[in-house]
Design a protein around this motif. Sequence first.
Motif, PDB file in Angstrom:
ATOM      1  N   LEU A  12       0.824  -1.199   0.000  1.00 41.15           N
ATOM      2  CA  LEU A  12       0.000   0.000   0.000  1.00 41.15           C
ATOM      3  C   LEU A  12       0.865   1.258   0.000  1.00 41.15           C
ATOM      4  CD1 LEU A  12      -2.446  -1.207   2.794  1.00 41.15           C
ATOM      5  CD2 LEU A  12      -2.925  -1.141   0.329  1.00 41.15           C
ATOM      6  N   TYR A  16      -2.433   5.775   1.387  1.00 37.30           N
ATOM      7  CA  TYR A  16      -3.568   4.880   1.612  1.00 37.30           C
ATOM      8  C   TYR A  16      -3.365   3.951   2.802  1.00 37.30           C
ATOM      9  CZ  TYR A  16      -4.493   6.153  -3.273  1.00 37.30           C
ATOM     10  OH  TYR A  16      -4.707   6.836  -4.435  1.00 37.30           O
ATOM     11  N   THR A  20      -6.503   1.966   4.818  1.00 40.75           N
ATOM     12  CA  THR A  20      -6.745   0.679   4.183  1.00 40.75           C
ATOM     13  C   THR A  20      -6.427  -0.476   5.127  1.00 40.75           C
ATOM     14  OG1 THR A  20      -6.209   1.704   2.058  1.00 40.75           O
ATOM     15  CG2 THR A  20      -6.295  -0.696   2.122  1.00 40.75           C
ATOM     16  N   ALA A 228      -8.198   1.937  -0.935  1.00 43.38           N
ATOM     17  CA  ALA A 228      -7.028   2.263  -1.746  1.00 43.38           C
ATOM     18  C   ALA A 228      -7.311   2.188  -3.238  1.00 43.38           C
ATOM     19  CB  ALA A 228      -5.870   1.328  -1.391  1.00 43.38           C
TER      20      ALA A 228
END
Length: 253
Positions: A12, A16, A20, A228
């Motif tokens: 990620l 994000y 997330t 995301a």
Amino acid sequence: MTPFWLTAFLDLPTPYFGRTVRFWADVTGYEVSPVRGADGEFASLLPPVGDEHLRVQRVGDGEPRIHLDLHVADPAAAAWSAEQAGATRVAAAGHVVMRSPGGLDFCLVSHPASLRASPAEWSEGASMVDQVTLDIPALDYDAECDFWAAVLGAPWRPSPTHAEFRRIVLPGLPLGVLLQRLAEAEGGVRAHLDLAAGDRHAEVRRHLALGARVSAEHLQWSVMTDPAGSSYCITGRAPGTANGDNERRTGEG
């Protein structure tokens, strides 16, 4: 080089990461471990009982993506075997980073794990992440399927209901592997997570309340988008059946 465990990593980008990770912790009902790594870039999602099979990594750039960790007794020997099957070695630093012929990164690690988690129980039924789908462009499909069968140490099986799917069954492992042939002819191989849910429509509603979006609906599965922007699927399979523990399968994912 048959792996004794399989872990899915959510890679990620920094913007994000926090939201997330919290989303997937809420989706699974798992706790987030303390962060680790030189820059605090790694964490695990810890089931109440059982060994982890989902981890997260904060990456500096690029798009959100998923890679697999194959847990093996001897990563160096497994890397050699993977290279014979067509993989490319990318890096080695305590573990070995490899790339499939179609371009999907995976790691060979030796971390111990053996006890699978159970599905999480919710008010309207159970669910769990128990499958990774590899999304493979059509021209690469046969070669990539054969590669993953060799690396995972199990043959692929054709789906009895969907010509675009093949499955690799890995008894005892926490994640099954589904191989999906895409309509697009070319492009890199990518991956997404699949959840199995006892009540798919109730599970979709739960995910919407947590911040997901519905991208598409099919007869047997729903395509979702996480915070995301990554796609994943909620299927109508009985939770925990991706590796053949139960022959009731009502959705591929």
